[in-house]
Design a protein around this motif. Structure first.
Motif, mmCIF file in Angstrom:
data_model
loop_
_atom_site.group_PDB
_atom_site.id
_atom_site.type_symbol
_atom_site.label_atom_id
_atom_site.label_comp_id
_atom_site.label_asym_id
_atom_site.label_seq_id
_atom_site.Cartn_x
_atom_site.Cartn_y
_atom_site.Cartn_z
ATOM 1 N N UNK A 81 -8.408 -3.030 -13.223
ATOM 2 C CA UNK A 81 -7.980 -2.031 -13.736
ATOM 3 C C UNK A 81 -9.064 -0.656 -13.581
ATOM 4 N N UNK A 82 -8.242 0.417 -13.268
ATOM 5 C CA UNK A 82 -8.260 1.635 -12.967
ATOM 6 C C UNK A 82 -8.911 2.425 -13.925
ATOM 7 N N UNK A 83 -10.220 3.920 -13.473
ATOM 8 C CA UNK A 83 -10.980 3.937 -14.635
ATOM 9 C C UNK A 83 -9.973 5.301 -14.642
ATOM 10 N N UNK A 84 -9.500 5.736 -13.827
ATOM 11 C CA UNK A 84 -8.671 7.143 -14.484
ATOM 12 C C UNK A 84 -7.250 6.169 -13.841
ATOM 13 N N UNK A 85 -6.035 6.094 -14.468
ATOM 14 C CA UNK A 85 -4.683 5.454 -14.093
ATOM 15 C C UNK A 85 -4.327 6.421 -12.773
ATOM 16 N N UNK A 86 -3.239 5.887 -12.266
ATOM 17 C CA UNK A 86 -3.098 6.985 -10.483
ATOM 18 C C UNK A 86 -1.755 7.004 -11.740
ATOM 19 N N UNK A 87 -0.837 7.863 -11.467
ATOM 20 C CA UNK A 87 0.484 8.298 -11.400
ATOM 21 C C UNK A 87 1.239 7.636 -11.353
ATOM 22 N N UNK A 88 2.219 7.063 -12.466
ATOM 23 C CA UNK A 88 3.331 5.921 -12.667
ATOM 24 C C UNK A 88 4.012 6.050 -11.010
ATOM 25 N N UNK A 89 4.368 5.022 -10.012
ATOM 26 C CA UNK A 89 4.729 5.023 -9.205
ATOM 27 C C UNK A 89 6.894 5.212 -9.722
ATOM 28 N N UNK B 139 7.828 -1.279 -4.751
ATOM 29 C CA UNK B 139 8.206 -2.164 -3.699
ATOM 30 C C UNK B 139 7.158 -1.558 -2.201
ATOM 31 N N UNK B 140 7.925 -0.586 -2.872
ATOM 32 C CA UNK B 140 7.046 0.070 -1.116
ATOM 33 C C UNK B 140 5.520 0.239 -0.919
ATOM 34 N N UNK B 141 4.305 0.509 -1.328
ATOM 35 C CA UNK B 141 3.173 -0.127 -1.861
ATOM 36 C C UNK B 141 3.030 -0.840 -0.772
ATOM 37 N N UNK C 154 -4.817 1.046 -2.090
ATOM 38 C CA UNK C 154 -3.528 1.518 -2.618
ATOM 39 C C UNK C 154 -2.739 0.558 -2.851
ATOM 40 N N UNK C 155 -2.455 -0.985 -2.359
ATOM 41 C CA UNK C 155 -1.786 -2.051 -3.109
ATOM 42 C C UNK C 155 -2.835 -2.331 -3.893
ATOM 43 N N UNK C 156 -4.174 -2.851 -3.821
ATOM 44 C CA UNK C 156 -4.798 -3.020 -5.276
ATOM 45 C C UNK C 156 -4.080 -2.266 -6.246
ATOM 46 N N UNK C 157 -4.760 -1.208 -6.459
ATOM 47 C CA UNK C 157 -4.373 -0.296 -7.023
ATOM 48 C C UNK C 157 -2.929 0.433 -7.803
ATOM 49 N N UNK C 158 -2.047 -0.174 -6.324
ATOM 50 C CA UNK C 158 -1.081 0.624 -6.705
ATOM 51 C C UNK C 158 -0.145 1.666 -7.139
ATOM 52 N N UNK D 131 -16.186 0.862 -0.789
ATOM 53 C CA UNK D 131 -16.714 -0.219 -1.354
ATOM 54 C C UNK D 131 -17.125 -0.947 -2.378
ATOM 55 N N UNK D 132 -16.874 0.375 -3.025
ATOM 56 C CA UNK D 132 -16.780 -0.048 -4.910
ATOM 57 C C UNK D 132 -15.545 -0.951 -5.095
ATOM 58 N N UNK D 133 -14.276 0.042 -4.566
ATOM 59 C CA UNK D 133 -13.215 -0.655 -5.199
ATOM 60 C C UNK D 133 -12.852 -1.493 -4.379
ATOM 61 N N UNK D 134 -13.467 -2.431 -3.384
ATOM 62 C CA UNK D 134 -12.885 -3.708 -2.625
ATOM 63 C C UNK D 134 -13.636 -5.199 -3.917
ATOM 64 N N UNK D 135 -14.979 -4.378 -3.794
ATOM 65 C CA UNK D 135 -16.225 -5.106 -5.039
ATOM 66 C C UNK D 135 -15.037 -5.397 -5.972
ATOM 67 N N UNK D 136 -14.919 -4.281 -6.863
ATOM 68 C CA UNK D 136 -14.465 -4.279 -8.344
ATOM 69 C C UNK D 136 -13.267 -5.672 -7.739
ATOM 70 N N UNK D 137 -12.051 -5.042 -6.880
ATOM 71 C CA UNK D 137 -10.580 -5.626 -6.763
ATOM 72 C C UNK D 137 -10.838 -6.996 -6.665
ATOM 73 N N UNK D 138 -11.594 -7.351 -5.787
ATOM 74 C CA UNK D 138 -12.062 -9.068 -5.355
ATOM 75 C C UNK D 138 -13.104 -9.264 -6.950
ATOM 76 N N UNK D 139 -13.509 -8.805 -7.036
ATOM 77 C CA UNK D 139 -14.061 -9.652 -8.537
ATOM 78 C C UNK D 139 -12.886 -9.365 -9.748
ATOM 79 N N UNK D 140 -12.351 -8.895 -10.354
ATOM 80 C CA UNK D 140 -11.038 -8.384 -10.857
ATOM 81 C C UNK D 140 -9.795 -10.179 -10.197
#
Lengths: 619, 619
Positions: free
Chosen positions: B198-206, B56-58, B272-276, B184-193
C-alpha cells in the motif's frame, strides 16, 4: 567592390571635404531632427502632469507652452550670436571654454555629451515603443528593433554627413508637411467654429480632477515641457559642417528649425485647448497626444496613418542629431587634449569614426541595459541641455563685454542665462528624485576623467617631444637571444637572421620533459658544426627546465637576466613565427609567439627589443 | 595569492601528476555520475512511451529493464577487457582505432564527442528544470541557473581531477544512499505484503489505454530506456586518471558503477510494477517517476525532500562526467594530429585546459540556443553512445583474435557488438525524425574536419621539420626601414637601434597634411647633422603623401617596394612603440604600432622581419 566599400562607401580624399558640406535643406534633417521631434513628446510630457487637474488642466498648456517658446527664442537668439562669434563650431563648449575658462567649457561639454547619449537612446526607444504599441506582435522584438535602428543610423553616419542629410530628408519633410497640415487645418476649423470645433474622431473624455492647481504642479509641468528644447544647441556645435558662407548657412538652418519648432509647439498647445485633448495614463487605453489631435482634426483615415507614421520615423531618427554632434564635440575636446586623440581623427569618409562608434556603443549599452524601454531615462536629459544653455549664454555675456557688443545683445544673453539657469534649477529640483541626480553624479566623474587625460597627455608630451638629437656614439651591436623549441625551418630562419645583425647569439630551449634529446642532437649537427666550419663565434645554448610546463615565463625571466648581465647593451629577442595562409589555421597552433611578444612588451624595458621573424607556410 | 591562484589553485608540477590520480571512491563521482544519474531518466523515458497502454503498460517495464540490464552487462564485460588491453585510456577511440583502423576510431570518437556535449547540456538543464518546476519563482532565471552550474563545473574541473572527485562525492553518495534506501524499503514492503504494497502517498491513477500493445511501441520504449546506458564507456576513456595499480582501480570503479546502476534500474522497474507507477504527461500535474516512487514508499516527508534534492543535484552534476572524458578524448585525438595541438597540452593544474574550455563553450552555446530547456536534445544522444559501444566491441573482437584471447571472450564481444548494433539501428530508426538525424549529419562533417586537420599537420610537418643545417654563407646585414611620424624620444630610440644593426637605413614619413614641415626641420637638425658629424652613411628619408589619411597602407606598400628593389636581402622594419605603464592608458593612443605589426605580418613575406622597439613611459 569590397564589403567595406559597399557598407561605408569609397574612401574620401581630405580635399573632398568641401563637397561633403551641407546646405540648409540637408542641415535640417542632420541637426534639427532632435529639436523638431521633441514637438512629439514635449507637450505630451507637460500634459501628463496636468492630468491630475482634469479638464481644467488643459487650459494651462497654452501659457506653459508660451513660456517655453519665449525661453526657446531667447536661447535661439543667443546661439545665433554664438554661430557668428565661433564659426569653428563647438557651441557651448567653445563659448564657455573661451570666455569662462576650461572648467566651464568642459562642464558644458560633459553635460551635452551625457545629453546626446541619452537623447539617442531615448529617441530610438520612443519611436520603437510607439511602433510596438501600434503592432503588439512586435512586442517581444523591442530590443532587436531598437538595435537595428541604431545600427542603421550608425552606418549611415559612418558614410558621411552628406549621405546622412539625404537619407533622413524624406521622413523629416514628411513629418513637417503632414503635422503642419494637421495643425493648419485644425486652427482653420477652430477659428471658423468660433473656438469650439467638433472633433472628427472624439478624443477620450478627460478624467475628473484629483488635485487642485498649485505652483509646484505648474512648475513641474513647465519643467517637463522643457524637454522640448533639447537639441536647440545642435547647429552651433556643428557649424563647420555647413556650406560656404558657413555662418549664414548655419544661421539660416537654425532659424528655420526654431521657427518650425515654435509653430508646432504653439499649434499643438492651441489645438489641445480647443479640442480639449489631454494626456492619457500609460497602459491599456493609452493614446498619444499627437494621435488624439490628428484624429480629432482629420479623423482616422490614410492621412492619419501617414502623419502618425512620420512621427514614429522622426522620433526614431531624432537620434541622428546626437550622431551629428557628439563626434564633433568629442573631436574638439580631444584636440584640446581632454579626450583620447583617436576621437579627433577623421576616418575614411571624413567623419569622426571613433566618436560615432563610441556613441553607438554607449547607446547600445543603454538600450540593452533597459531592454529597449528607456522611459525612465527621460527625466535625466533636460538637466544636461539646460546646464549647457546657461553656460553658453553666460559665456556670450562675457564675450559681448570683451568685444564691445551692443548693450541689448549683452542684456538679452544675460537675461537668457538667468532664465535658463532658473529653469535648470526647476528641472533639477522637480526631477531630482526621478533620475536627475544620476546626471549630477556623472558630470563630476566624467570631468575628473577629462582633466586626468589632459594631465597625462601633458606629462607624456613633455617627456617624449623635443627629443634630443640622435646619439650615434654607441653603435655596439645588440646581444641577440632567441627561444627555440625544435629545429625547424621556422627556427632556422630566425637564427640565420640573428647572425646577420650580431655575432653574440644566445639560444634558449625550454624543456618541459619531451624532445630535449632530439633537439640537442639537431643542435649539434645543424648549428654547431656549421658555425665551427664558418669560423664564427659559437651561439650559446641555454636549456631551461620547466617543471610547471610554463614556457613563456622562463623565457621572459631569462631575457631579463641577460639584460641585467649586459649593462648598457641592447637585448634583441628574436621570435620566429609560423604564419599560416588562412586565418582559421591559426587555431591549430598554440600562438606562443603572440603571447611571448605580448609578455615581453609587458614585462620588458627600454633596452629590450623584439624581433619577429615570420615564416610563411606554403600550405 | 593572485585571483588566478584563488580560482584555479596554485600551478602543479608535472611531477605532481601522481598525487592527482583517483582511487575508486573519488572515481565514481568523476566518471560515474553520468551513468548513475541516468537511473533518474532512463526508466522514465521508457515509461513515457508506455503511457499509451494505460495500466497494462506498466507490466512491460520489467522485461524491458531486464533487457537493458543484460545489454548493460555485455557492454560492461567488453569495457572491462578494454581497460586491461588499453591502460593508456581512450576507450572506444583507441580500441576501434587500433583494431579497425583510424576511420573506425575517429567515427567512435566523433560519436562520443557529440554525446558528451549533449550529455553535459542536457544534464544541467534537466537538473535546473526539476528545480524550477519545484520553485516556480525561479522560472525566469532558468538560463542563468544553467550557466551558473556550468561555470561551477568548469571551474572545479579546471582545478584538477582530484578536487573534482572531492567536490562531487557528497551529492553522489547522498543520491546512492537515499535512493538505495528507498528501493530497499520498497522491496521489503512489497515482499512482506505479497507483492501488493500500500503506497504511503498514492501515485496518480494511471490513464486508460489509448493504444494496443505492438512490437513497434515496445521497441520504442526499449530504445528510449537505453538512454540509461550512456556514460558506461566513461571509465575506459580515462583509465590514466586512476591510481596505481591503474587497471585494477579502473576496473573496480567500473564494476561498482555498473553494479549500482543495474540495482537501481531493476529496483525502480520492480517497484513501478509493484506500486503501479507510470510516467505522467508533461505540463501541469506532471510528477517524475522517482518522485512518485519515493512518495509511495516513504511518504512526503523530510527524507523524500532529501532524496529528490539529491536526484536534482546528481542530474545537474552528471555533466561532470563529460568534463572528465571529453578533454581526455580530445587530447588523444590531438596527439594523433586529428584535432588542434593545444587540446593535447596540460594546463597549470595538469588538466587539459583547452578541452575543458571547448566543452564549456559548446555546452554554453547549446544552453543559450535552447534557452536552458534542452528536452529536444535528448533523442540525439543515445545514437552516439551506441555507435561507440558497437565499434568498441567490434574492435575488441579483432583484438581478441589477434592476441589469441579465450573463445568465450571473443564470442561475448561479438555478441555484444551485434546486440548494441541492433539497438543502435532501433534507436536510430525510432528517433530519426525527432532529432537523431542531426547526429547523423554532424558525424561526417566533424570527421571531414578531423581528417583535414590531420592532412594540414602532415603537410606542415613535412614542410618545416627536418630542416636543413643553418646557412651561414650569407650574413649581409638587412636593409632597415623605419616609419616616423614625428621626432620624439620614441622614434629616436628606434632610429638609434637601427644604426646598431645596419648602415643602410631608410626612414619613411607619411604626410597627411599636417606637421610635415616641422618634422623636416627636426629631421635636419636632430638626425642629418649628427650623421654627418659621425661620418656615417646618411639615412634616406622618404616622404609619402596620403590624401586619404591612410597611414598603414602606404607604409606596407613602401616596404614591399623596398623588398622588390633589394632581391636577396632581408628587410627589417623597425616599429617604435610607446608602451604605457597602465593598460587603460592605451585607449589614449591610436594603436598604430599594433595595426602596423599586424598588417606587415599579414601582407609580408619571409624576407620581411619586424623589429619592435618599445619605449616605456615614465608616467
Amino acid at each position: 567592390m569590397s564589403v567595406i566599400d559597399f557598407l561605408f562607401g569609397r574612401p574620401l580624399r581630405s580635399s573632398e571635404e568641401r563637397t561633403e558640406r551641407l546646405g540648409a535643406s540637408a542641415g535640417i534633417p542632420v541637426f534639427g531632427l532632435d529639436a523638431l521631434s521633441s514637438a512629439a513628446y514635449g507637450p505630451e510630457a507637460a500634459l501628463t502632469l496636468l492630468i491630475a487637474l482634469g479638464a481644467a488642466g488643459i487650459a494651462y498648456i497654452v501659457p506653459i507652452t508660451i513660456s517655453i517658446v519665449i525661453l526657446l527664442l531667447i536661447v535661439y537668439f543667443s546661439y545665433r550670436q554664438t554661430i557668428e562669434a565661433y564659426p569653428q563650431g563647438g557651441g557651448s563648449y567653445t563659448v564657455a571654454g573661451q570666455n569662462l575658462g576650461p572648467f566651464a567649457g568642459l562642464l558644458a561639454a560633459t553635460a551635452l555629451m551625457i545629453d546626446y547619449v541619452l537623447t539617442a537612446a531615448v529617441g530610438i526607444s520612443a519611436g520603437v515603443g510607439a511602433l510596438v504599441s501600434a503592432v503588439p506582435k512586435l512586442q517581444p522584438h523591442t530590443l532587436m528593433l531598437c538595435l537595428a535602428i541604431l545600427l542603421l543610423i550608425t552606418l549611415v553616419n559612418l558614410r558621411g554627413s552628406r549621405e546622412t542629410g539625404f537619407v533622413f530628408m524624406i521622413p523629416t519633410y514628411l513629418f513637417l508637411g503632414s503635422l503642419g497640415t494637421v495643425i493648419a487645418m485644425g486652427i482653420g476649423k477652430a477659428v471658423l467654429s468660433g473656438g469650439h470645433p467638433t472633433p472628427v474622431a472624439s478624443p477620450p473624455t478627460l478624467p475628473a480632477a484629483t488635485a487642485a492647481v498649485s505652483t509646484w504642479l505648474v512648475l513641474k509641468a513647465f519643467a517637463s515641457g522643457c524637454t522640448a528644447m533639447t537639441g536647440v544647441e545642435a547647429v552651433s556645435n556643428g557649424v563647420t559642417a555647413f556650406r560656404e558662407p558657413v555662418v549664414q548657412t548655419a544661421r539660416r538652418t537654425l532659424t528655420t528649425i526654431i521657427t518650425l519648432l515654435a509653430i508646432l509647439l504653439l499649434g499643438i498647445a492651441y489645438l489641445c485647448r480647443a479640442y480639449q485633448i489631454g494626456a492619457t495614463e500609460p497602459g491599456p487605453g493609452y493614446q498619444s497626444v499627437l494621435s488624439q489631435l490628428t484624429a480629432a482634426v482629420v479623423g482616422r483615415n490614410v492621412f492619419y496613418m501617414i502623419t502618425i507614421g512620420s512621427v514614429l520615423l522622426v522620433l526614431s531618427f531624432s537620434a541622428n542629431t546626437a550622431f551629428a554632434d557628439f563626434p564633433r564635440l568629442c573631436r574638439l575636446i580631444a584636440q584640446d587634449g581632454y579626450l583620447p586623440v583617436p576621437l579627433a581623427e577623421r576616418g575614411r569618409r571624413l567623419v569622426y569614426t571613433w566618436g560615432i562608434t563610441t556613441l553607438a556603443l554607449l547607446c547600445a549599452a543603454l538600450l540593452i541595459l533597459f531592454g529597449g524601454v528607456t522611459d525612465r531615462l527621460i527625466p535625466l536629459f533636460a538637466v544636461g541641455a539646460f546646464l549647457a544653455f546657461t553656460l553658453s549664454q553666460a559665456g556670450m555675456v562675457e564675450h559681448g563685454r570683451r568685444t564691445g557688443a551692443p548693450r541689448l545683445h549683452i542684456f538679452l544673453n544675460a537675461f537668457g542665462a538667468v532664465a535658463t539657469a532658473t529653469t535648470l534649477v526647476i528641472v533639477a529640483i522637480t526631477k531630482f528624485a526621478s533620475g536627475a541626480w544620476i546626471t549630477m553624479v556623472l558630470i563630476p566623474l566624467i570631468m575628473v576623467m577629462m582633466f586626468s587625460i589632459r594631465r597625462h597627455y601633458d606629462r607624456l608630451r613633455s617627456e617624449i617631444s623635443n627629443a634630443a638629437p640622435i646619439d650615434l656614439g654607441d653603435r655596439t651591436a645588440p646581444v641577440v637571444v632567441m627561444p627555440m623549441m625544435a629545429w625547424t625551418t621556422v627556427s632556422r630562419a630566425g637564427l640565420e637572421f640573428a647572425f646577420k645583425i650580431c655575432w653574440e647569439v644566445y639560444v634558449v630551449h625550454v624543456s618541459t620533459g619531451e624532445g630535449e634529446k632530439e633537439f640537442l642532437s639537431h643542435w649539434q649537427k645543424e648549428v654547431e658544426v656549421q658555425a665551427r666550419q664558418a669560423g664564427i663565434r659559437m651561439p650559446q645554448l641555454k636549456i631551461l627546465k620547466s617543471p610547471y610546463r610554463f614556457v613563456i615565463g622562463p623565457i621572459v625571466d631569462y631575457v631579463l637576466e641577460l639584460e641585467a648581465r649586459n649593462p648598457g647593451r641592447q637585448i634583441a629577442v628574436i621570435i620566429p613565427e609560423l604564419v599560416e595562409k588562412h586565418w582559421y589555421h591559426n587555431f591549430l597552433h598554440n600562438q606562443r609567439a603572440t603571447w611571448l611578444k605580448a609578455a615581453l612588451l609587458l614585462k620588458g624595458n627600454r633596452r629590450i627589443v623584439i624581433i619577429n621573424v615570420p615564416w610563411y607556410t606554403d600550405q
